[in-house]
Design a protein around this motif. Structure first.
Motif, PDB file in Angstrom:
ATOM      1  N   SER A  55       0.829  -0.997  -0.198  1.00 40.18           N
ATOM      2  CA  SER A  55      -0.204   0.128  -0.018  1.00 40.18           C
ATOM      3  C   SER A  55       0.735   1.316   0.000  1.00 40.18           C
ATOM      4  O   SER A  55       0.653   2.206  -0.691  1.00 40.18           O
ATOM      5  CB  SER A  55      -0.939   0.309   1.253  1.00 40.18           C
ATOM      6  OG  SER A  55      -1.590   1.358   1.184  1.00 40.18           O
ATOM      7  N   ASP A  56       1.968   1.493   0.774  1.00 37.40           N
ATOM      8  CA  ASP A  56       2.733   2.451   0.933  1.00 37.40           C
ATOM      9  C   ASP A  56       3.397   2.739  -0.294  1.00 37.40           C
ATOM     10  O   ASP A  56       3.743   3.823  -0.819  1.00 37.40           O
ATOM     11  CB  ASP A  56       3.900   2.216   1.973  1.00 37.40           C
ATOM     12  CG  ASP A  56       3.207   2.401   3.518  1.00 37.40           C
ATOM     13  OD1 ASP A  56       2.256   2.720   3.635  1.00 37.40           O
ATOM     14  OD2 ASP A  56       3.834   2.008   4.307  1.00 37.40           O
ATOM     15  N   GLY A  57       3.895   1.545  -1.077  1.00 36.94           N
ATOM     16  CA  GLY A  57       4.569   1.446  -2.437  1.00 36.94           C
ATOM     17  C   GLY A  57       3.543   2.038  -3.638  1.00 36.94           C
ATOM     18  O   GLY A  57       4.094   2.921  -4.277  1.00 36.94           O
ATOM     19  N   LYS A  58       2.244   1.615  -3.578  1.00 39.48           N
ATOM     20  CA  LYS A  58       1.334   2.127  -4.322  1.00 39.48           C
ATOM     21  C   LYS A  58       1.066   3.473  -4.189  1.00 39.48           C
ATOM     22  O   LYS A  58       1.114   4.223  -5.396  1.00 39.48           O
ATOM     23  CB  LYS A  58       0.109   1.135  -4.184  1.00 39.48           C
ATOM     24  CG  LYS A  58      -0.972   1.350  -5.312  1.00 39.48           C
ATOM     25  CD  LYS A  58      -2.039   0.657  -5.245  1.00 39.48           C
ATOM     26  CE  LYS A  58      -3.163   0.636  -6.548  1.00 39.48           C
ATOM     27  NZ  LYS A  58      -4.190  -0.237  -6.330  1.00 39.48           N
ATOM     28  N   GLN A  59       0.953   4.005  -2.904  1.00 39.43           N
ATOM     29  CA  GLN A  59       0.793   5.378  -2.716  1.00 39.43           C
ATOM     30  C   GLN A  59       1.920   6.457  -3.373  1.00 39.43           C
ATOM     31  O   GLN A  59       1.727   7.265  -3.664  1.00 39.43           O
ATOM     32  CB  GLN A  59       0.504   5.646  -1.346  1.00 39.43           C
ATOM     33  CG  GLN A  59      -1.238   5.218  -0.793  1.00 39.43           C
ATOM     34  CD  GLN A  59      -1.133   5.439   0.802  1.00 39.43           C
ATOM     35  OE1 GLN A  59      -0.191   5.669   1.344  1.00 39.43           O
ATOM     36  NE2 GLN A  59      -2.553   5.219   1.170  1.00 39.43           N
ATOM     37  N   ALA A  60       3.050   5.851  -3.013  1.00 37.67           N
ATOM     38  CA  ALA A  60       4.140   6.467  -3.410  1.00 37.67           C
ATOM     39  C   ALA A  60       4.359   6.410  -4.926  1.00 37.67           C
ATOM     40  O   ALA A  60       5.357   7.006  -5.620  1.00 37.67           O
ATOM     41  CB  ALA A  60       5.324   6.032  -2.787  1.00 37.67           C
ATOM     42  N   GLY A  61       3.519   5.691  -5.699  1.00 35.43           N
ATOM     43  CA  GLY A  61       3.855   5.490  -7.241  1.00 35.43           C
ATOM     44  C   GLY A  61       5.027   4.546  -7.285  1.00 35.43           C
ATOM     45  O   GLY A  61       5.312   4.766  -8.722  1.00 35.43           O
ATOM     46  N   VAL A  62       5.358   3.833  -6.721  1.00 34.23           N
ATOM     47  CA  VAL A  62       6.512   2.820  -6.892  1.00 34.23           C
ATOM     48  C   VAL A  62       6.156   1.376  -7.218  1.00 34.23           C
ATOM     49  O   VAL A  62       6.590   0.943  -8.124  1.00 34.23           O
ATOM     50  CB  VAL A  62       7.432   2.805  -5.550  1.00 34.23           C
ATOM     51  CG1 VAL A  62       8.510   1.695  -5.787  1.00 34.23           C
ATOM     52  CG2 VAL A  62       7.966   4.128  -5.210  1.00 34.23           C
ATOM     53  N   PHE A  63       4.935   1.229  -6.927  1.00 32.99           N
ATOM     54  CA  PHE A  63       4.236  -0.214  -7.170  1.00 32.99           C
ATOM     55  C   PHE A  63       3.164   0.019  -7.826  1.00 32.99           C
ATOM     56  O   PHE A  63       2.258   1.068  -7.798  1.00 32.99           O
ATOM     57  CB  PHE A  63       3.961  -0.977  -5.792  1.00 32.99           C
ATOM     58  CG  PHE A  63       5.166  -1.231  -4.890  1.00 32.99           C
ATOM     59  CD1 PHE A  63       6.400  -1.314  -5.506  1.00 32.99           C
ATOM     60  CD2 PHE A  63       4.938  -1.541  -3.539  1.00 32.99           C
ATOM     61  CE1 PHE A  63       7.387  -1.635  -4.658  1.00 32.99           C
ATOM     62  CE2 PHE A  63       5.893  -1.688  -2.849  1.00 32.99           C
ATOM     63  CZ  PHE A  63       7.171  -1.887  -3.310  1.00 32.99           C
ATOM     64  N   HIS A  64       2.515  -0.801  -8.840  1.00 32.81           N
ATOM     65  CA  HIS A  64       1.295  -0.589  -9.776  1.00 32.81           C
ATOM     66  C   HIS A  64       0.754  -2.067  -9.851  1.00 32.81           C
ATOM     67  O   HIS A  64       0.500  -2.322 -10.923  1.00 32.81           O
ATOM     68  CB  HIS A  64       1.946  -0.073 -11.103  1.00 32.81           C
ATOM     69  CG  HIS A  64       2.773   1.044 -11.198  1.00 32.81           C
ATOM     70  ND1 HIS A  64       2.347   2.403 -10.882  1.00 32.81           N
ATOM     71  CD2 HIS A  64       4.161   1.194 -11.097  1.00 32.81           C
ATOM     72  CE1 HIS A  64       3.423   3.095 -10.717  1.00 32.81           C
ATOM     73  NE2 HIS A  64       4.480   2.683 -10.762  1.00 32.81           N
TER      74      HIS A  64
END
Length: 162
Positions: free
Chosen positions: A106-115
């Motif tokens: 979730s943190d990665g998705k919010q940071a735009g790192v994970f998709h």
């Protein structure tokens, strides 16, 4: 119970001096595994970018589980044999662990790192994939433990679109 007794060199009846019944024994084995997993993860996890945290989680999960293939087999394959209340207790511990990975994703998705399109589904899929290594890995096989961790890290990174 007879097989366990034979493996430890006692009569089956002697096991009941240590555990009241099969259900208690199974629950104790599974709970111990989950408690150890959660405790070890708390000691291992770190701050950092979501990508860094995901790599730490991936490598930790593989290392921890490869060290305990028998406990992993019991903890994941014998859930159906637990009473409803024991099942709920183990599921709660499993959810705590899954929540750790889900938070990283979730943190990665919010940071735009994970998709990944569905963080919960990605969590469950990744844990299944990572845990599955215990079904095929052999220490005398063609891959080292570190080599397996490297390959799985590459697959995990790609699976979340990093």
């Amino acid at each position: 119970m007879r097989q366990i007794a034979a493996d430890v060199g006692v009569q089956a009846g002697a096991l009941y001096n240590y555990t009241p019944d099969k259900q208690s024994l199974l629950f104790d084995l599974m709970k111990t595994h989950m408690d150890e997993l959660l405790e070890a993860w708390q000691a291992e996890k770190s701050d950092g970018t979501p990508l860094d945290r995901l790599e730490v989680f991936t490598r930790f999960h593989i290392r921890f589980h490869l060290d305990r293939p028998d406990a992993v087999f019991i903890a994941y394959m014998e859930l159906r044999n637990l009473s409803p209340e024991n099942f709920a207790a183990i599921e709660a511990l499993r959810k705590r662990y899954e929540d750790e990975l889900e938070q990283i994703l979730s943190d990665g998705k919010q940071a735009g790192v994970f998709h990944q399109p569905d963080t919960k589904l990605a969590t469950l899929a990744l844990i299944a994939m990572l845990t599955g290594v215990t079904t095929w890995y052999r220490g005398d096989g063609r891959l080292t433990r570190e080599g397996v961790a490297d390959l799985y890290w590459d697959m995990v990174r790609k699976a979340v679109g990093a």
